[in-house]
Design a protein around this motif. Structure first.
Motif, short mmCIF file in Angstrom:
data_model
loop_
_atom_site.label_atom_id
_atom_site.label_comp_id
_atom_site.label_asym_id
_atom_site.label_seq_id
_atom_site.Cartn_x
_atom_site.Cartn_y
_atom_site.Cartn_z
N SER A 317 0.85 -1.19 0.00
CA SER A 317 0.00 0.00 0.00
C SER A 317 0.89 1.24 0.00
CB SER A 317 -0.90 0.02 1.24
OG SER A 317 -0.13 0.26 2.41
N ILE A 318 0.29 2.38 -0.31
CA ILE A 318 1.05 3.63 -0.33
C ILE A 318 1.61 3.94 1.05
CG2 ILE A 318 0.84 6.13 -0.62
CD1 ILE A 318 -1.14 5.56 -2.89
N GLU A 319 0.80 3.78 2.08
CA GLU A 319 1.27 4.07 3.44
C GLU A 319 2.35 3.09 3.88
OE1 GLU A 319 1.95 6.26 6.62
OE2 GLU A 319 0.61 6.83 4.97
N GLU A 320 2.23 1.83 3.50
CA GLU A 320 3.28 0.85 3.82
C GLU A 320 4.59 1.21 3.15
OE1 GLU A 320 0.83 -3.34 4.47
OE2 GLU A 320 1.28 -2.64 2.44
N SER A 321 4.51 1.80 1.96
CA SER A 321 5.74 2.17 1.26
C SER A 321 6.53 3.22 2.03
CB SER A 321 5.41 2.69 -0.15
OG SER A 321 4.75 3.95 -0.11
N ARG A 322 5.85 4.11 2.74
CA ARG A 322 6.53 5.12 3.55
C ARG A 322 7.40 4.43 4.61
NH1 ARG A 322 4.62 10.26 6.92
NH2 ARG A 322 2.64 10.08 5.81
N ASP A 323 6.83 3.45 5.28
CA ASP A 323 7.56 2.74 6.34
C ASP A 323 8.77 2.00 5.78
OD1 ASP A 323 7.78 1.82 9.13
OD2 ASP A 323 7.27 -0.16 8.31
N TYR A 324 8.57 1.33 4.65
CA TYR A 324 9.67 0.61 4.02
C TYR A 324 10.80 1.55 3.63
CZ TYR A 324 8.71 -4.38 3.40
OH TYR A 324 8.57 -5.72 3.60
N LEU A 325 10.44 2.67 3.03
CA LEU A 325 11.46 3.61 2.57
C LEU A 325 12.24 4.21 3.74
CD1 LEU A 325 9.44 5.31 -0.28
CD2 LEU A 325 11.59 4.07 -0.57
N LYS A 326 11.55 4.53 4.81
CA LYS A 326 12.25 5.10 5.98
C LYS A 326 13.21 4.09 6.58
CE LYS A 326 10.01 7.65 8.91
NZ LYS A 326 8.96 8.08 9.86
N LYS A 327 12.83 2.83 6.60
CA LYS A 327 13.73 1.81 7.13
C LYS A 327 14.91 1.57 6.20
CE LYS A 327 10.23 -0.77 9.75
NZ LYS A 327 9.41 -2.02 9.80
N ALA A 328 14.62 1.43 4.92
CA ALA A 328 15.67 1.11 3.96
C ALA A 328 16.66 2.26 3.77
CB ALA A 328 15.05 0.74 2.61
N LEU A 329 16.13 3.49 3.70
CA LEU A 329 17.00 4.65 3.46
C LEU A 329 17.42 5.32 4.76
CD1 LEU A 329 15.11 6.19 0.39
CD2 LEU A 329 17.18 4.77 0.37
N GLY A 330 17.03 4.73 5.88
CA GLY A 330 17.40 5.29 7.18
C GLY A 330 18.89 5.38 7.39
N ILE A 331 19.65 4.53 6.68
CA ILE A 331 21.10 4.54 6.78
C ILE A 331 21.68 5.89 6.34
CG2 ILE A 331 21.55 3.67 4.45
CD1 ILE A 331 23.75 1.90 5.67
N LEU A 332 20.87 6.66 5.60
CA LEU A 332 21.32 7.97 5.11
C LEU A 332 21.09 9.09 6.12
CD1 LEU A 332 20.09 7.70 1.41
CD2 LEU A 332 22.44 7.54 2.24
N GLY A 333 20.45 8.77 7.26
CA GLY A 333 20.35 9.78 8.31
C GLY A 333 18.93 10.25 8.60
N GLU A 334 18.79 10.94 9.73
CA GLU A 334 17.49 11.42 10.18
C GLU A 334 16.90 12.46 9.23
OE1 GLU A 334 15.57 10.33 12.70
OE2 GLU A 334 17.09 8.75 12.92
N ASP A 335 17.75 13.31 8.67
CA ASP A 335 17.21 14.33 7.76
C ASP A 335 16.61 13.69 6.51
OD1 ASP A 335 19.78 13.56 6.87
OD2 ASP A 335 20.09 15.45 5.82
N TYR A 336 17.15 12.54 6.13
CA TYR A 336 16.60 11.83 4.97
C TYR A 336 15.23 11.27 5.30
CZ TYR A 336 17.96 10.36 0.27
OH TYR A 336 18.08 10.27 -1.09
N LYS A 337 15.10 10.69 6.49
CA LYS A 337 13.80 10.16 6.92
C LYS A 337 12.78 11.28 7.08
CE LYS A 337 15.41 7.67 10.44
NZ LYS A 337 15.38 6.70 11.56
N ASP A 338 13.23 12.43 7.57
CA ASP A 338 12.33 13.58 7.70
C ASP A 338 11.80 14.02 6.34
OD1 ASP A 338 12.68 13.57 10.44
OD2 ASP A 338 14.17 15.19 10.44
N MET A 339 12.68 14.00 5.33
CA MET A 339 12.26 14.39 3.98
C MET A 339 11.23 13.40 3.44
SD MET A 339 14.24 14.42 0.35
CE MET A 339 14.00 12.64 0.32
N ILE A 340 11.42 12.11 3.71
CA ILE A 340 10.46 11.10 3.25
C ILE A 340 9.09 11.38 3.87
CG2 ILE A 340 9.86 8.65 3.33
CD1 ILE A 340 12.91 8.08 3.23
N ASP A 341 9.07 11.64 5.18
CA ASP A 341 7.79 11.99 5.83
C ASP A 341 7.16 13.22 5.21
OD1 ASP A 341 7.37 9.96 7.72
OD2 ASP A 341 8.71 10.89 9.18
N GLU A 342 7.98 14.22 4.97
CA GLU A 342 7.46 15.46 4.37
C GLU A 342 6.85 15.19 3.00
OE1 GLU A 342 8.87 20.04 3.24
OE2 GLU A 342 10.35 18.59 3.98
N SER A 343 7.48 14.31 2.23
CA SER A 343 6.97 14.03 0.89
C SER A 343 5.57 13.42 0.92
CB SER A 343 7.93 13.11 0.14
OG SER A 343 7.86 11.77 0.61
#
Length: 601
Positions: A317-343
């Motif tokens: 689902s679209i909402e599930e994709s947010r969680d997956y992306l934050k976990k997978a790209l979390g290695i890039l830092g908190e600011d990256y996860k913040d941008m994903i949430d903002e998107s």
């Protein structure tokens, strides 16, 4: 999977469409800004034309130019982005039409700045950098480089005015999305609708051979009806590019286009040459594995996009994709996860499939506002890779917009796909590391090859080889028409795939499918970016502290050359080693697929 019907734009869920009000709160506000900006453009010309040879005037004029360009850029996106999702909406078309007037005003009033700054003494330009704008050092270096290819002020004005006219790319988009109508087709006892979006997002990847191949026949039947029109649009584009290249003193249109994108002929030629000889064998092995697992005796090009495991799909689902992306790209830092949430929270992404929407995906960042991402959500996990790709662009240009001038907003196209493709590799590495299920791991790897590497290092590479050969034919003044374009495309495909598949009838018309041919030498940059992206993703996997180095590099935007940007990130593309390593990585992935497939038997 393939019996999806497209709906009208007015019928889609607005909560999963992008929010254009982030740019302007209303059409009225947009149109008011259009009028105000047009007046400011005229004022700019009156104040600064023929006066840039004074250091202080040059400094003030440059600052005003940057501000005006940022506004113009913002207006252009409000005008053009809705056309990619709702081109049959009268208000959307009217807004785009109104912007054309401003684009014409920009060409008429602002082109003098470009011409005059190129004509300034080199000593003044270097003084400008040393005393006023050190941040524009590389920008000024590029200006000094193009001095030899700059025409008279009047000639440059004419070319600038011509650039504001409707383009052949716009004609191509009209042909593709407004004129082409695809016949429905029968398969497995059912009737299926067909369109550009349905074919490229669903039918082409359907696991049922009859659906897939009958969809291809329907798809290419329509393309064939329009081949002469589209050929005329494309040939007119490249002949126009050749004319300008000759006017500017370039022997080859390829060199002219590389100069425009801050490219490097050595890197370009290496990319074109090496992938045909070194990558093709790995992809041919992958194609043979697909044929073996699907029991296809007569493997065709129309079968290339199928999943390796026809019975294994991961819904998302679209909402599930947010969680997956934050976990997978979390290695890039908190600011990256913040941008994903903002998107997600601010509706940067346009998810629905609808009539009048463009195919494919892209990310268009408006500095200090939002990164608008276009895709057509299918409800499958492979869309997570597409989103990861576009979010790579989003973070890149978000950082650039926050920290640099508009003159440094665009980096070399050789580098521009690195942040996006790097994200795809990072997501794959995460999924592989966090799963022990052999079947899921095989799905991840096959998705990596069939999407990330096939899309960027095969599909776009084949476009690049096709372009390379067509541009050389233009340089040699050879005859071009639809049949010649199709012949060249078929030859390129047959050379790359060898005896691993048959290029089915109609597949030679693949040159009609992509808009990249109207964007100069864009296709080859995907494999270039993935070369850098593969190296960086694997560096970060080995040492997560490299993520900060990578993000610091992205913040440099267009203030360095592609070679220097890659070197700053720890990838030296002045040698062939990164490309060789990326190709070897693909070979390793194919080896793992064979091993996992045999293990699962």
């Amino acid at each position: 999977m393939s019996d999806v019907k497209l709906v009208k734009r007015s019928e889609v869920d607005q909560s999963i469409t992008w929010d254009m009000s982030l740019l302007y709160p209303s059409d009225e506000a947009y149109r008011t800004t259009l009028k105000e900006t047009e007046a400011q453009l005229k004022s700019f010309k009156e104040k600064y034309e023929d006066k840039l040879a004074d250091l202080e005037v040059l400094t003030v004029a440059t600052e005003e130019y940057e501000a005006l360009y940022e506004t113009f850029y913002r207006l252009s996106h409000y005008a053009e982005l809705p056309m990619t999702v709702d081109r049959f909406n009268d208000t959307v078309v009217e807004n785009a039409t109104l912007f054309e007037q401003l684009a014409s005003a920009w060409a008429q009033n602002m082109s003098f700045y470009d011409t005059e700054i190129v004509g300034l003494d080199e000593s003044l330009l270097r003084q400008f950098v040393a005393e006023k704008r050190s941040d524009l050092a590389y920008f000024i270096e590029k200006i000094i480089r193009v001095k030899a290819h700059t025409l008279s002020k009047d000639a440059e004005q004419v070319l600038s005015n011509m650039s504001s006219l409707p383009s052949f790319y716009q004609l191509y988009e009209v042909t593709k999305h407004e004129d082409m109508e695809f016949d429905s087709f029968e398969a497995d006892g059912k009737t299926y609708e067909n369109s550009f979006v349905l074919y490229e997002n669903l039918h082409e990847m359907d696991n049922h051979t009859e659906v897939r191949r009958n969809a291809a026949k329907s798809f290419y039947k329509t393309l064939n009806r329009y081949k002469n029109t589209v050929a005329n649009e494309y040939i007119s584009t490249i002949k126009n590019e050749k004319m300008i290249a000759t006017m500017r003193g370039f022997d080859s249109v390829i060199d002219y286009l590389l100069e425009k994108q801050d490219g490097d002929r050595e890197l370009y030629d290496r990319q074109i040459r090496t992938l045909m000889t070194d990558l093709a064998p790995h992809i041919q092995r992958y194609i043979r594995l697909l044929a073996r697992e699907h029991h296809i005796q007569d493997m065709q090009f129309a079968d290339c996009k199928i999943n390796l495991d026809p019975d294994f799909e991961v819904d998302m689902s679209i909402e599930e994709s947010r969680d997956y992306l934050k976990k997978a790209l979390g290695i890039l830092g908190e600011d990256y996860k913040d941008m994903i949430d903002e998107s997600y929270d601010k509706r940067w992404t346009d998810f629905p499939q609808n009539i009048g929407k463009s195919t494919g995906g892209f990310c268009a960042t408006v500095p200090k506002v939002a990164s608008y991402i276009l895709l057509s959500w299918t409800g499958k996990m492979n869309e997570v890779f597409v989103l990861a790709h576009e979010l790579g662009h989003a973070y890149h240009f978000k950082r650039v917009g926050e920290e640099l001038t508009m003159f440094n907003n665009e980096c070399s196209l050789y580098f521009v796909e690195a942040p996006s493709t790097c994200n795809e590799v990072i997501v794959s590495n995460y999924l592989l590391k966090n799963s022990t299920d052999a079947r899921f791991k095989r799905w991840v790897i096959s998705n990596m090859i069939s999407r990330t590497y096939f899309h960027n290092m095969v599909t776009h590479y084949l476009e690049a080889v096709f372009q390379d050969r067509i541009y050389k034919m233009v340089d040699n003044n050879e005859m071009l028409n639809a049949d010649v374009l199709s012949k060249v495309k078929r030859e390129v495909m047959e050379e790359f795939f060898g005896d691993s598949l048959v290029v089915n009838e109609g597949a030679e018309l693949t040159w009609m499918r992509q808009p990249h041919y109207y964007m100069g030498l864009y296709p080859y940059t995907y494999s270039a970016g993935l070369t850098i992206g593969t190296a960086i993703a694997n560096k970060i996997e080995e040492d997560p502290s490299q993520a900060q180095v990578w993000k610091d590099t992205l913040a440099l935007g267009g203030s360095l050359s592609a070679k220097d940007l890659a070197r700053h990130a720890g990838c030296d593309v002045s040698t062939e080693q990164p490309l060789k390593e990326a190709i070897a990585y693909v070979g390793k992935l194919v080896d793992q697929l064979y091993e996992l497939t045999d293990e699962l038997k």
